[in-house]
Design an enzyme around this catalytic site. Structure first.
Site, PDB file in Angstrom:
ATOM      1  CE  LYS A 284      26.263  14.010  85.228  1.00 20.88           C
ATOM      2  NZ  LYS A 284      26.191  14.329  86.366  1.00 20.88           N
TER       3      LYS A 284
ATOM      4  CB  SER B 117      27.971  24.611  79.979  1.00 22.59           C
ATOM      5  OG  SER B 117      28.623  23.364  79.876  1.00 22.59           O
ATOM      6  CB  THR B 118      27.937  26.342  74.680  1.00 22.07           C
ATOM      7  OG1 THR B 118      26.802  27.007  74.827  1.00 22.07           O
ATOM      8  CG2 THR B 118      28.458  25.966  73.393  1.00 22.07           C
TER       9      THR B 118
ATOM     10  N   GLY C 224      28.157  20.402  75.720  1.00 24.48           N
ATOM     11  CA  GLY C 224      27.543  20.288  74.582  1.00 24.48           C
ATOM     12  C   GLY C 224      28.385  19.896  73.417  1.00 24.48           C
TER      13      GLY C 224
ATOM     14  CD  GLU D 210      16.480  22.406  74.296  1.00 23.49           C
ATOM     15  OE1 GLU D 210      16.837  23.722  74.353  1.00 23.49           O
ATOM     16  OE2 GLU D 210      15.740  21.801  73.738  1.00 23.49           O
TER      17      GLU D 210
ATOM     18  CB  CYS E 125      19.428  28.423  79.683  1.00 24.78           C
ATOM     19  SG  CYS E 125      17.749  27.996  79.854  1.00 24.78           S
TER      20      CYS E 125
ATOM     21  CD  GLU F  71      24.910  30.726  80.194  1.00 23.76           C
ATOM     22  OE1 GLU F  71      25.732  29.867  80.061  1.00 23.76           O
ATOM     23  OE2 GLU F  71      23.586  30.570  80.085  1.00 23.76           O
TER      24      GLU F  71
HETATM   25  P1  NAD Z   1      27.400  21.905  82.756  1.00 28.54           P
HETATM   26  O1  NAD Z   1      27.319  21.559  81.379  1.00 28.54           O
HETATM   27  O2  NAD Z   1      28.696  21.712  83.545  1.00 28.54           O
HETATM   28  O3  NAD Z   1      26.449  20.415  83.411  1.00 28.54           O
HETATM   29  C1  NAD Z   1      25.207  20.144  83.085  1.00 28.54           C
HETATM   30  C2  NAD Z   1      25.402  18.650  83.196  1.00 28.54           C
HETATM   31  O4  NAD Z   1      26.561  18.101  82.354  1.00 28.54           O
HETATM   32  C3  NAD Z   1      25.550  18.212  84.474  1.00 28.54           C
HETATM   33  O5  NAD Z   1      24.872  17.088  84.790  1.00 28.54           O
HETATM   34  C4  NAD Z   1      26.956  17.781  84.472  1.00 28.54           C
HETATM   35  O6  NAD Z   1      27.364  16.545  85.364  1.00 28.54           O
HETATM   36  C5  NAD Z   1      27.197  16.860  83.042  1.00 28.54           C
HETATM   37  N1  NAD Z   1      28.734  17.306  82.458  1.00 28.54           N
HETATM   38  C6  NAD Z   1      29.419  18.027  82.907  1.00 28.54           C
HETATM   39  N2  NAD Z   1      30.726  17.628  82.038  1.00 28.54           N
HETATM   40  C7  NAD Z   1      30.341  16.516  81.224  1.00 28.54           C
HETATM   41  C8  NAD Z   1      31.144  15.952  80.349  1.00 28.54           C
HETATM   42  N3  NAD Z   1      32.204  16.066  80.183  1.00 28.54           N
HETATM   43  N4  NAD Z   1      30.245  14.963  79.583  1.00 28.54           N
HETATM   44  C9  NAD Z   1      29.036  14.816  79.697  1.00 28.54           C
HETATM   45  N5  NAD Z   1      28.357  15.379  80.755  1.00 28.54           N
HETATM   46  C10 NAD Z   1      29.043  16.345  81.480  1.00 28.54           C
HETATM   47  O7  NAD Z   1      26.306  23.012  82.891  1.00 28.54           O
HETATM   48  P2  NAD Z   1      25.929  23.555  84.403  1.00 28.54           P
HETATM   49  O8  NAD Z   1      26.999  24.310  85.183  1.00 28.54           O
HETATM   50  O9  NAD Z   1      25.597  22.435  85.235  1.00 28.54           O
HETATM   51  O10 NAD Z   1      24.390  24.501  84.023  1.00 28.54           O
HETATM   52  C11 NAD Z   1      24.481  25.704  83.522  1.00 28.54           C
HETATM   53  C12 NAD Z   1      24.605  25.631  81.954  1.00 28.54           C
HETATM   54  O11 NAD Z   1      23.318  25.130  81.452  1.00 28.54           O
HETATM   55  C13 NAD Z   1      24.749  27.001  81.511  1.00 28.54           C
HETATM   56  O12 NAD Z   1      25.257  27.325  80.119  1.00 28.54           O
HETATM   57  C14 NAD Z   1      22.949  27.083  81.114  1.00 28.54           C
HETATM   58  O13 NAD Z   1      22.631  28.215  80.244  1.00 28.54           O
HETATM   59  C15 NAD Z   1      22.577  25.927  80.742  1.00 28.54           C
HETATM   60  N6  NAD Z   1      21.283  25.580  80.551  1.00 28.54           N
HETATM   61  C16 NAD Z   1      20.532  25.624  79.393  1.00 28.54           C
HETATM   62  C17 NAD Z   1      19.075  25.438  79.356  1.00 28.54           C
HETATM   63  C18 NAD Z   1      18.407  25.233  78.122  1.00 28.54           C
HETATM   64  O14 NAD Z   1      17.352  24.772  78.123  1.00 28.54           O
HETATM   65  N7  NAD Z   1      19.007  25.886  76.877  1.00 28.54           N
HETATM   66  C19 NAD Z   1      18.455  25.324  80.726  1.00 28.54           C
HETATM   67  C20 NAD Z   1      19.281  25.021  81.743  1.00 28.54           C
HETATM   68  C21 NAD Z   1      20.462  25.382  81.869  1.00 28.54           C
END
Ligand code: NAD
Length: 494
Positions: A189, A243-244, A247, A265, A299, A398
């Protein structure tokens, strides 16, 4: 370095599938919904793509399960999977321009960087796991003479992979490479902001001969497609980058459904620590780059610069000089040092955090408001706060944008204490010419990755991931294969 390319012309000629990939076919979602993909470069609609929902996740998981159970991929000899994965890596490399420009159109990073950094790592990752999979071995422990014990590893089954938009293809490749090499089926996804590059990546996988059903893509919203994958009773492993907050919800969904194995992650608030004995110029230049690169949407962004008080002014001035050189531009312009933030929504989120920090009295040295508004795009300049208290809002949360907090420290102990004082634990960097100090401080940092006298360096051999609220599990390296393989113990009485 990327060669000079006419990105505008490449963008005009690029094409990619727009539907869902399920069981080897491009299909419409059951409910027939679609979604516009909007470019943050200028706000224009790039394409309309199929928007999946829960029933499409069911179809994709079923096709992944059927493929897994009949062994069309999971029971191939590793050397056969290897050949297909390497063929796919070759295709990724020969379509590097199109993949790079699609990423730029959908999420705004400079096309030069998309080509030179992201697309190099995507091909490398798939090739690396292809090469690795026929070289790993299982174990035969020494046991009593009338027995034979085997410790074997088997592919886990159907993997759900949910990825973000900041490195859309790299994050996907970090999951797909080890999961497919291990023999699993995958339902990917992509983030709703960046489906197009993922769809072209999938088309190349089909061309390379990855069998039908082994690799499926369901675009859609996180709250529907993502959460359906996380809560699905027939998904064995859920690998997530994001995002946390999301997660946490994925772990809850796993607990409520089938206790699928979850790998997270997550976010970060990385400390970049410059001691007084460092190569100050290199450290300061790299510190600026570590937060302004990729518009700060990293991140691992070095969002907290901890600098010894005796060199604070020198470092600050150098950071401001680099900030002035990393102003955003249209990311299709060759040589653009920074591009657009991913969306108007994200732009306003970043700006509201900056405004909040200003409201709390933080000292703004540069940036602090959107720029290039007349383009219709989402541009934010390098933004620097100085003399930030370690427990201030802007030092603890963040931002995921080009926003730096500078904090001075007096002693090594204080630097370590400040570095460890957030809820995150993804990465950190230490700048010093004292070898003992480099080792001492690296050991004390509560993070998954430490860089010494550099930032963001490493190769595929190095595991990547965090501790604390930055998650658990590791992408990259041979260790990532363990996320997608179950260990089996067999005791044979002879
Ligand atoms: P996000 O958590 O909003 O979205 C990430 C993914 O999760 C997207 O595909 C989104 O559609 C999906 N998602 C959203 N809500 C969901 C739910 N309820 N259930 C399942 N999936 C869902 O994050 P973002 O804003 O797209 O990305 C930024 C975040 O990602 C930041 O916190 C960043 O630090 C983190 N990040 C971490 C790493 C790492 O390797 N540690 C790498 C890149 C980004």
């Amino acid at each position: 370095m990327s060669p000079q390319k006419n990105w505008q012309a490449i963008a005009e000629g690029v094409d990619t599938p727009k539907e869902l990939l399920i069981d080897g076919a491009w299909v419409l979602p059951v409910a027939g919904e679609r979604m516009d993909v909007i470019s943050p470069i200028d706000g224009h609609v790039i394409a309309s793509v199929s928007l999946g929902a829960e029933e499409d996740v069911d179809r994709a998981v079923s096709s992944g399960r059927a493929a897994f159970e009949d062994g069309r991929w999971s029971r191939l000899a590793p050397s056969q999977r290897k050949a297909t994965l390497i063929g796919w890596a070759d295709l990724i490399e020969s379509h590097r321009d199109e993949l790079a420009v699609l990423q730029t159109l959908e999420m705004g990073k400079p096309a030069d960087e998309s080509w030179a950094v992201d697309l190099r790592s995507v091909g490398n990752t798939i090739r690396w796991y292809g090469e690795a999979i026929d070289k790993i071995v299982d174990e035969i422990p020494h046991t009593e003479p009338n027995s034979l014990a085997l410790v074997t590893r088997e592919p886990s089954g159907v993997v759900g992979a949910i990825v973000p938009w900041n490195f859309p293809l790299t994050m996907a490749a970090w999951k797909l490479g080890p999961a497919l090499a291990a023999g699993c089926s995958v339902v990917l996804k992509p983030a709703e902001q960046s489906p197009l590059s993922a769809l072209l990546l999938a088309q190349l996988a089909l061309e390379a001969g990855i069998p039908d059903g082994v690799f499926n893509v369901v675009n859609g919203m996180g709250a529907r497609v993502g959460s359906a994958l996380a809560g699905h009773p027939d998904v064995d492993v859920l690998a997530f980058t994001g995002s946390t907050a999301v997660g946490r919800s994925i772990m809850e969904a796993s607990a409520r459904s089938n206790l699928k194995r979850v790998w997270l992650e997550l976010g970060g608030k990385s400390a970049n620590i410059i001691f007084e004995d460092a190569d100050v110029d290199t450290a300061a230049k790299t510190a600026a780059w570590s937060i302004f690169y990729n518009q700060g949407e990293m991140c691992t962004a070095g969002s907290r610069l901890l600098v010894h008080r005796s060199i604070h002014d020198r470092v600050r001035d150098r950071v401001l000089e680099i900030a002035s050189q990393m102003q955003p531009q249209n990311p299709l312009t060759p040589g653009a040092p920074a591009g657009a933030l991913v969306s108007a929504t994200h732009l306003s989120r970043v700006h509201s955090m900056v405004e909040h920090a200003r409201g709390q009295g933080e000292a703004l040295l540069t940036g602090g408001a959107p720029v290039l508004g007349d383009t219709g795009g989402s541009y934010y300049p390098p933004t620097v706060f100085d003399n930030v208290s370690p427990d201030a809002f802007i030092a603890q949360h963040e931002v995921f944008g080009p926003v730096l907090s500078i904090t001075a420290f007096d002693t090594e102990e204080q630097a370590i204490q400040i570095a460890n004082s957030t809820a995150y634990g993804l990465a950190s960097a230490v700048w010093t010419t004292d070898l003992s100090r480099a080792h001492r401080v690296s050991r004390e940092l509560k993070v998954g990755v430490v860089w010494v006298n550099c930032y963001e360096e490493g190769d595929m051999t190095l595991p990547f991931g965090g501790v604390k609220l930055s998650g658990f599990g590791r992408d990259k390296s041979l260790h990532a294969l363990d996320k997608f393989m179950d260990m089996k113990s067999t005791w044979i009485q002879l």
